[in-house]
Design an enzyme around this catalytic site. Structure first.
Site, short mmCIF file in Angstrom:
data_model
loop_
_atom_site.label_atom_id
_atom_site.label_comp_id
_atom_site.label_asym_id
_atom_site.label_seq_id
_atom_site.Cartn_x
_atom_site.Cartn_y
_atom_site.Cartn_z
N PRO A 39 1.20 -1.10 0.01
CA PRO A 39 -0.03 0.13 -0.06
C PRO A 39 0.76 1.03 -0.15
O PRO A 39 2.14 1.81 0.55
CB PRO A 39 -0.77 0.04 1.59
N ARG B 49 4.87 12.25 -1.92
CA ARG B 49 4.94 13.40 -0.71
C ARG B 49 6.84 12.24 -0.12
O ARG B 49 6.26 11.20 -0.44
CB ARG B 49 3.68 12.22 0.14
N TYR C 166 11.46 8.72 0.54
CA TYR C 166 11.27 7.80 -0.02
C TYR C 166 11.71 8.37 -1.60
O TYR C 166 11.98 7.31 -2.31
CB TYR C 166 9.71 6.94 -0.36
N ASN D 180 7.46 -6.08 -1.08
CA ASN D 180 7.72 -5.11 -0.24
C ASN D 180 6.05 -4.67 0.12
O ASN D 180 5.87 -4.40 -0.32
CB ASN D 180 8.69 -3.60 -0.89
N ALA E 236 3.24 -1.12 4.68
CA ALA E 236 2.32 -0.90 5.89
C ALA E 236 2.75 -2.54 6.59
O ALA E 236 1.97 -2.70 7.23
CB ALA E 236 1.94 0.61 6.50
N ASP F 146 1.02 -15.72 6.39
CA ASP F 146 0.77 -17.30 5.91
C ASP F 146 0.94 -17.17 4.99
O ASP F 146 1.12 -18.46 4.45
CB ASP F 146 -0.71 -17.57 6.76
N GLU G 285 12.31 -9.42 1.17
CA GLU G 285 11.82 -8.83 1.24
C GLU G 285 12.59 -7.92 1.22
O GLU G 285 13.91 -7.27 1.24
CB GLU G 285 11.37 -8.62 3.30
N ARG H 52 14.39 3.99 11.81
CA ARG H 52 13.47 4.38 12.07
C ARG H 52 12.50 4.41 12.98
O ARG H 52 12.87 3.66 14.86
CB ARG H 52 12.32 3.88 10.55
O1 CA2 Z 1 10.57 1.69 3.53
C1 CA2 Z 1 9.78 0.91 2.31
O2 CA2 Z 1 10.31 0.78 1.60
C2 CA2 Z 1 8.03 0.98 3.25
O3 CA2 Z 1 7.84 -0.51 2.89
C3 CA2 Z 1 7.79 1.78 3.16
C4 CA2 Z 1 6.20 1.52 3.91
C5 CA2 Z 1 6.23 2.28 5.47
O4 CA2 Z 1 5.11 1.60 6.13
C6 CA2 Z 1 7.19 0.77 5.93
O5 CA2 Z 1 7.60 0.91 7.23
C7 CA2 Z 1 8.46 1.11 4.93
C8 CA2 Z 1 5.41 2.93 3.25
C9 CA2 Z 1 5.30 3.33 1.60
C10 CA2 Z 1 4.34 4.65 1.66
O6 CA2 Z 1 5.08 5.19 0.87
C11 CA2 Z 1 4.50 6.71 0.42
C12 CA2 Z 1 4.72 7.16 -0.70
C13 CA2 Z 1 4.78 8.41 -0.87
C14 CA2 Z 1 4.28 8.97 0.24
C15 CA2 Z 1 4.03 8.98 0.98
C16 CA2 Z 1 4.42 7.46 1.07
#
Ligand code: CA2
Length: 145
Positions: A9, A17, A22, A73, A76, A86, A97, A106
């Site tokens: 997600p 953002r 990211y 990946n 969340a 599972d 992963e 973090r």
């Molecule tokens: O670092 C990663 O790849 C994460 O899997 C990204 C997830 C986060 O919940 C994991 O803890 C680490 C979040 C992806 C959200 O991506 C965004 C992209 C643009 C703006 C905001 C969030």
């Protein structure tokens, strides 16, 4: 070798953002990077992104008998989803992963990974490069089989 690459997600919002965490590149550019990396390793790659836990579970199930390995990946859902754990266990495919950010540096909740319990390797904090490392690892380890 066939590898399924799953993104969870909000990763479709990449570049929109939180560029400090990211990066500034879009999800479309991530897909192009993964496809080019896979081609360089002689991997046939399928890309899947969903914001829905059940859709991710179903796509993992479809990999059974159809794909040789998974790069995931779970975003969340990494930190919450026993259902994805599972599903990965159920198909019993080699899985890696990947996280774009350095999850272990973090918030403490990001150090917990359910999906990771079914993965043989974790790559975090390398940005897009982490996906290429995951593909390389799987191709070197399982590509000859
Ligand atoms: O670092 C990663 O790849 C994460 O899997 C990204 C997830 C986060 O919940 C994991 O803890 C680490 C979040 C992806 C959200 O991506 C965004 C992209 C643009 C703006 C905001 C969030």
């Amino acid at each position: 070798m066939k590898i399924l690459v799953i993104n969870g997600p909000n990763l479709n919002m990449l570049g929109v953002r939180e560029p400090e965490i990211y990066g500034t590149n879009s999800y479309a550019s991530l897909c192009a990077f993964i496809e080019a990396s896979a081609a360089a390793f002689g991997i046939e790659c399928s890309l899947f992104q969903s914001n829905y836990e059940g859709a991710i579970v179903e796509r993992i199930q479809q990999a059974y008998g159809a794909e040789d390995a998974i790069v995931i990946n779970p975003a969340a859902y990494t930190h919450t989803s026993v259902a994805i754990l599972d599903a990965l266990k159920a198909v019993s495919l080699p899985a890696v992963e990947v996280h774009i950010s350095a999850v272990d540096e973090r918030e403490s909740f990001r150090r917990v990974s359910y999906a990771g319990m079914a993965c043989e390797k974790k790559i975090a904090g390398l940005g897009f490069e982490g996906y290429r490392e995951a593909l390389r690892y799987l191709a070197e380890r399982y590509g000859g089989k």
